[in-house]
Write a protein that holds these residues in place. Structure first.
Motif, short mmCIF file in Angstrom:
data_model
loop_
_atom_site.label_atom_id
_atom_site.label_comp_id
_atom_site.label_asym_id
_atom_site.label_seq_id
_atom_site.Cartn_x
_atom_site.Cartn_y
_atom_site.Cartn_z
N GLN A 233 45.27 7.86 19.58
CA GLN A 233 44.69 6.46 19.27
C GLN A 233 44.05 6.70 17.78
O GLN A 233 44.41 6.11 17.01
CB GLN A 233 44.19 5.38 20.02
CG GLN A 233 45.20 5.51 22.03
CD GLN A 233 45.89 4.91 21.14
OE1 GLN A 233 46.24 3.49 20.97
NE2 GLN A 233 47.41 5.66 21.39
N ILE A 234 43.08 8.05 18.05
CA ILE A 234 41.97 7.57 16.76
C ILE A 234 42.77 8.11 15.43
O ILE A 234 42.29 8.00 15.13
CB ILE A 234 40.95 8.79 17.15
CG1 ILE A 234 39.62 8.42 18.85
CG2 ILE A 234 40.08 9.38 16.06
CD1 ILE A 234 38.49 9.31 19.06
N GLN A 235 43.75 9.06 16.34
CA GLN A 235 44.69 9.07 14.95
C GLN A 235 45.42 8.67 14.77
O GLN A 235 45.39 8.33 13.02
CB GLN A 235 45.78 10.52 15.44
CG GLN A 235 45.68 11.97 14.48
CD GLN A 235 44.96 12.23 14.13
OE1 GLN A 235 44.17 12.51 14.64
NE2 GLN A 235 45.16 12.49 12.85
N ARG A 236 46.07 7.40 14.65
CA ARG A 236 47.28 6.69 15.10
C ARG A 236 45.70 5.76 13.82
O ARG A 236 46.45 5.51 13.39
CB ARG A 236 46.92 5.71 15.99
CG ARG A 236 48.48 6.08 16.76
CD ARG A 236 48.73 4.80 17.68
NE ARG A 236 49.55 3.69 17.03
CZ ARG A 236 49.17 2.21 17.66
NH1 ARG A 236 48.99 1.93 18.50
NH2 ARG A 236 49.61 2.02 16.59
N LEU A 237 44.89 5.56 13.99
CA LEU A 237 43.71 4.97 12.94
C LEU A 237 44.13 5.34 11.99
O LEU A 237 43.89 4.74 10.61
CB LEU A 237 43.24 4.67 13.94
CG LEU A 237 42.32 3.31 14.64
CD1 LEU A 237 41.02 2.72 14.95
CD2 LEU A 237 43.14 2.05 14.24
N LYS A 238 43.39 7.13 12.09
CA LYS A 238 43.33 7.55 10.75
C LYS A 238 44.19 7.18 9.90
O LYS A 238 44.75 7.26 8.41
CB LYS A 238 43.42 9.02 11.18
CG LYS A 238 41.59 9.17 11.61
CD LYS A 238 41.30 10.80 12.82
CE LYS A 238 39.94 10.84 12.51
NZ LYS A 238 39.80 12.26 12.99
N ASN A 239 45.39 7.88 10.50
CA ASN A 239 47.23 8.17 10.21
C ASN A 239 48.06 6.32 9.06
O ASN A 239 48.80 6.51 8.20
CB ASN A 239 47.96 8.55 10.66
CG ASN A 239 47.83 9.51 11.21
OD1 ASN A 239 46.85 10.26 10.65
ND2 ASN A 239 48.50 10.53 12.63
N ASP A 240 47.43 5.65 10.09
CA ASP A 240 48.24 4.43 9.67
C ASP A 240 46.71 3.11 9.00
O ASP A 240 46.42 2.21 10.03
CB ASP A 240 48.61 3.94 10.59
CG ASP A 240 49.85 2.12 10.43
OD1 ASP A 240 49.49 1.40 9.09
OD2 ASP A 240 50.72 2.15 11.08
#
Length: 401
Positions: A233-240
């Motif tokens: 979920q952290i990665q989702r925030l970073k990527n989008d």
């Protein structure tokens, strides 16, 4: 610059008086809040009632501004009286002194969350009444308890009462979020809160042995799975960059317990997780995934959900919602920048929406450090007074729908 510019302003005096009431958890006595709000209603020459939807120590205070067409659905302006605990040693000002410095910064618990909003409603009504305005729709200004601890004995209970049903609420306005920029965050929905309680059973014995199927090993497996999911979920925030915290799932381990001493492998360990789920998440599939992880860990894990909120439909922000159009028109006329988002926490709006009523969270606090629940919570006097002007425009627009 001197704070004298604001010291004698009546609206600032009212705000600071409210802030000085220590309606702080735990074990709040709301008596002083009720007396304060009654005096404000009296000064506005508006009727006020106090109801107790759950127990006698949890009052809801309702000020009524009658409309010219009272048969129409009403407007509910809501705020909560309670504030979260403080760690006084971390504050540079006493948390309930409402000290104001030379820059006009007012320091107190509740400046942002959310006593400011409650008295700004009243300040706007005061200006509107002074100008001879009478709303078409009836306006109810509600002050509720216990929002900071889940609202079980507050708004959640209140919306189920006959009193609330007779209010015939057509639209609700409640708290939004503080913004560090010039953009107002507007909440049209909220994430779904789940509290996950795992009771992990396992083989007990001496701490010097390599025992199979211990509670610690099982818990570690599930913790790793939840941590991996959290990282995704952290990665989702970073990527989008188009999404924000309200669009992802947060998982946080908040409580751990178990064991008796260091050389005894315990038969039981317990863990509690705070989870906030986006309205786009498949809730059934997510719960199955959690249960599958617990089985993969070796079984013997009891799963409980002390809190398991259901999906609540978001408030529509389109032409089908005339209240949104009225609110948007006021915002546009004021030249405010807004960003509609899913609230990453929880507000009492969710209980209004559960009744099938559109509700929006909005706070006129911008260009301010976000200190909600933090030390040295503050709000500038000029920003507070500007918020009254904002509501002075918004309230008539909503009542005239």
């Amino acid at each position: 610059m001197s704070s004298g510019k604001w010291e004698n302003n009546e609206e600032i005096k009212i705000f600071r008086e409210y802030l000085r009431i220590p309606s702080v958890h735990p074990d709040i006595d709301y008596t002083s809040c009720v007396k304060f709000i009654k005096r404000q209603a009296d000064s506005l020459k508006l009727p006020v009632e106090v109801v107790y939807p759950a127990i006698k120590s949890k009052p809801v205070v309702i000020i009524k501004w009658a409309g010219k067409q009272p048969e129409l659905p009403s407007i509910n302006l809501n705020s909560h009286m309670d504030v979260v605990p403080v760690f006084s040693e971390r504050w540079t000002h006493e948390p309930f002194s409402a000290d104001m410095d030379e820059e006009g910064r007012i320091f107190a618990r509740g400046t942002q969350d959310m006593k400011s909003v409650g008295t700004q409603y009243l300040g706007a009504i005061r200006l509107l009444k002074a100008g001879g305005f009478q709303p078409k729709r009836t306006v109810y200004v509600t002050f509720v308890p216990d929002e900071e601890i889940g609202s079980t004995l507050g708004m959640e209970a209140f919306v189920k009462t006959d009193f609330y049903k007779k209010m015939n609420v057509g639209f609700g306005l409640d708290e939004g979020g503080t913004s560090a920029t010039d953009v107002h965050y507007l909440f049209y929905a909220e994430r779904i809160r789940w509290v996950l309680h795992l009771k992990v059973g396992g083989k007990a014995g001496h701490g010097s042995l390599l025992l199979p199927d211990t509670a610690g090993v099982k818990l570690n497996y599930v913790l790793n799975k939840l941590s991996e999911f959290r990282d995704s979920q952290i990665q989702r925030l970073k990527n989008d960059q188009s999404i924000n915290l309200g669009d992802v799932t947060t998982v946080n381990l908040t409580q751990l317990s178990g064991g008796v001493q260091s050389n005894v492998v315990p038969p039981l360990l317990e863990a509690i997780f705070d989870m906030r789920l986006p309205i786009t998440l498949d809730l059934v599939a997510f719960e199955k995934e959690i249960r599958d992880w617990c089985e993969e860990a070796g079984g013997g894990i009891e799963i409980e959900f002390p809190q398991k909120d259901a999906y609540v439909a978001p408030t529509k922000l389109d032409d089908s919602n005339p209240y949104w159009l009225a609110l948007k028109a006021a915002i546009d006329e004021l030249g405010l920048k807004i960003k509609p988002i899913v609230c990453f926490g929880a507000t009492d709006c969710r209980f209004i929406r559960q009744q099938g009523t559109p509700a929006i969270g909005f706070s006129p606090i911008i260009n301010t450090p976000v200190l909600i629940h933090d030390h040295d919570e503050l709000l500038k006097a000029d920003d507070y007074l500007n918020g009254i002007e904002v509501y002075k425009k918004i309230i008539p627009n909503l009542t005239e729908v």
